[in-house]
Design an enzyme around this catalytic site. Structure first.
Site, short mmCIF file in Angstrom:
data_model
loop_
_atom_site.label_atom_id
_atom_site.label_comp_id
_atom_site.label_asym_id
_atom_site.label_seq_id
_atom_site.Cartn_x
_atom_site.Cartn_y
_atom_site.Cartn_z
N SER A 140 0.88 -1.18 0.00
CA SER A 140 0.00 0.00 0.00
C SER A 140 0.91 1.22 0.00
CB SER A 140 -0.92 -0.02 1.22
OG SER A 140 -0.17 -0.22 2.40
N LEU A 175 -8.56 -4.13 15.12
CA LEU A 175 -8.86 -4.99 13.96
C LEU A 175 -8.25 -4.37 12.73
CD1 LEU A 175 -10.48 -7.23 12.42
CD2 LEU A 175 -12.40 -5.61 12.31
N ASP A 176 -7.55 -5.20 11.92
CA ASP A 176 -7.01 -4.74 10.63
C ASP A 176 -7.77 -5.49 9.53
OD1 ASP A 176 -5.61 -3.96 8.42
OD2 ASP A 176 -3.62 -4.57 9.17
N GLY A 178 -8.15 -6.52 6.00
CA GLY A 178 -7.26 -6.61 4.83
C GLY A 178 -5.83 -6.40 5.29
N GLY A 180 -3.06 -7.99 4.80
CA GLY A 180 -1.91 -8.31 3.94
C GLY A 180 -1.00 -9.32 4.61
N GLY A 182 0.71 -8.74 7.26
CA GLY A 182 0.63 -8.64 8.72
C GLY A 182 1.53 -7.68 9.46
N SER A 202 -6.53 -13.76 1.26
CA SER A 202 -5.48 -14.43 0.48
C SER A 202 -4.81 -15.53 1.31
CB SER A 202 -4.44 -13.40 0.02
OG SER A 202 -3.17 -13.99 -0.10
N GLU A 204 -2.08 -17.14 0.65
CA GLU A 204 -0.62 -16.96 0.75
C GLU A 204 -0.28 -15.95 1.85
OE1 GLU A 204 2.20 -17.58 -1.69
OE2 GLU A 204 1.12 -19.10 -2.81
N CYS A 365 -0.10 3.19 -13.01
CA CYS A 365 -0.68 3.73 -11.77
C CYS A 365 0.15 4.90 -11.26
CB CYS A 365 -0.81 2.64 -10.71
SG CYS A 365 -2.12 1.47 -11.11
#
Ligand SMILES: C[S@@+](CC[C@H](N)C(=O)[O-])C[C@H]1O[C@@H](n2cnc3c(N)ncnc32)[C@H](O)[C@@H]1O
Length: 398
Positions: A140, A175-176, A178, A180, A182, A202, A204, A365
């Protein structure tokens, strides 16, 4: 020249001939060069062969596909090309101008589809992402305090900045949504002594974040769940703070109220939530169908006002909002730089089409953040009123 290539050329000539603002140089497969629009342009498309894609139906999608497949190259800056798209919607829009709003209203993403969409992108392999993300594996927008900060520094600064905005206190619950790979919840627990739950769709990311947490002996303080955030049980969980970084873009227009409702149900009264999301200037822009088809299926970039006006519906009070637009352009530059540095390793895993697709995504992007209204915002809000917060935000910069 064969009839088909003549027809294709006539079609492209008709499309590009409608350019009114800005300019575009095109070199066709037969060597002919034509300048379209006004003045001299800085971007030139070079068709190596007759493209095999449907320009009449969706020019942006067809251009992306032609580039991915090696039928097309370009010279110049992608920024100029994106400005050209913005300035000439009548030329490049799919079947005429269909706005993002109209397209996005057509479907509510199912749980199954949401998982498929996420796996399409994030389950390309941890070894792939670790080639070009920084060591924290943050995926991100980073936060650059100085132009020459490294990507890793900037990602750690971003996490630190978000955790300060959340005003975390020892013993609180976080709380997170999404999470990713971690790293944000790991830092939150290590720095502030909170208890954290992270959610990802995900497989993975789930495996890797579990490993990280175990190797740091944090399993008592952190739980990671492989779950759609909508399925987190509200009867079991209530959090002091909720954060979501780079996930909201997957939610979809129709699900924005569901997201806000879910956060409201999971957040304690007076609790804080930080939403970090890409935003666009208006919801009436044509969407980029190439990105949606190949990079982020099901994705939707909301406008800032589309999010902000809905907050009071859930008794959310906006406390702080900030644009990090140029930070995302720099982050994408770093990712593309790392991606290019490891191109041989990428090519061992994926074919040429994939490599061209990801190069276009990362560079496109970055260009969009620089040259169009594409933006990224961090919005901090409380559930109901909270009278116990610092009066200023000076602490964010100490
Ligand atoms: C761009 S990544 C950001 C990861 C992380 N927050 C970071 O900053 O590095 C988006 C994350 O959102 C998660 N995600 C997307 N849709 C989700 C959903 N419906 N439920 C749970 N997680 C979701 C993905 O699995 C991924 O972890």
């Amino acid at each position: 020249m064969k009839a088909t290539s003549l027809l294709e050329k006539q079609l492209l000539n008709t499309i590009f001939g409608k350019i009114e603002h800005g300019s575009l140089g095109v070199r066709y497969w037969d060597g002919e060069e034509i300048a379209y629009g006004q003045a001299r342009g800085n971007i030139k498309l070079m068709f190596k062969t007759v493209p095999r894609f449907n320009f009449a139906k969706d020019p942006v999608l067809a251009l992306g596909e032609a580039y991915m497949n090696g039928d097309l190259d370009y010279e110049g800056h992608l920024e100029d090309f994106l400005q050209l798209l913005d300035a000439n919607p009548q030329v490049f829009a799919k079947n005429g101008v269909l706005t993002k709003t109209v397209q996005a209203m057509s479907g509510l993403t199912s749980r199954f589809q949401a998982k498929q969409n996420i796996q399409h992108h994030y389950d390309l392999g941890n070894d792939f992402f670790s080639l070009w993300l920084d060591k924290t594996m943050s995926y991100s927008c980073a936060y650059f305090k100085h132009p020459d900060d490294t990507l890793e520094q900037a990602q750690l600064q971003k996490i630190d900045y978000i955790l300060k905005k959340l005003n975390l206190k020892p013993g609180e619950t976080l709380l997170d949504i999404g999470c990713g790979w971690g790293w944000l919840i790991i830092k939150a627990v290590q720095t502030y002594g909170v208890k954290a739950v992270g959610i990802t769709l995900s497989e993975e990311q789930f495996q890797k974040s579990q490993q990280r947490i175990a190797s740091l002996n944090l399993t008592d303080q952190i739980t990671v769940k492989l779950l759609n955030y909508l399925d987190l049980d509200e009867k079991t969980y209530c959090f002091d703070k909720i954060v979501s970084v780079g996930m909201f873009e997957h939610v979809g227009k129709k699900n924005i109220p569901n997201y806000l409702e879910k956060v409201s149900r999971l957040l304690a009264p007076g609790g804080l939530s930080l939403l970090h999301t890409i935003t666009d200037t208006t919801e009436s822009k044509p969407e980029n169908s190439w990105i949606k088809k190949f990079i982020f299926p099901g994705g939707y970039v909301p406008s800032l006002r589309e999010v902000v006006w809905q907050l009071p519906e859930y008794d959310f009070h906006l406390l702080h909002g900030e644009s990090l637009r140029m930070h995302y352009a720099k982050t994408l530059d770093c990712w593309y730089h790392n991606f290019s540095d490891h191109i041989d390793a990428v090519k061992e895993k994926f074919d040429d089409q994939f490599v061209r697709m990801w190069s276009l995504y990362l560079q496109g992007c970055a260009a969009a953040f620089r040259a169009t209204g594409l933006d990224i915002h961090q919005l901090l809000f409380s559930k109901g009123l909270n009278n116990n917060l610092p009066l200023t935000y000076d602490h964010l910069h100490n």
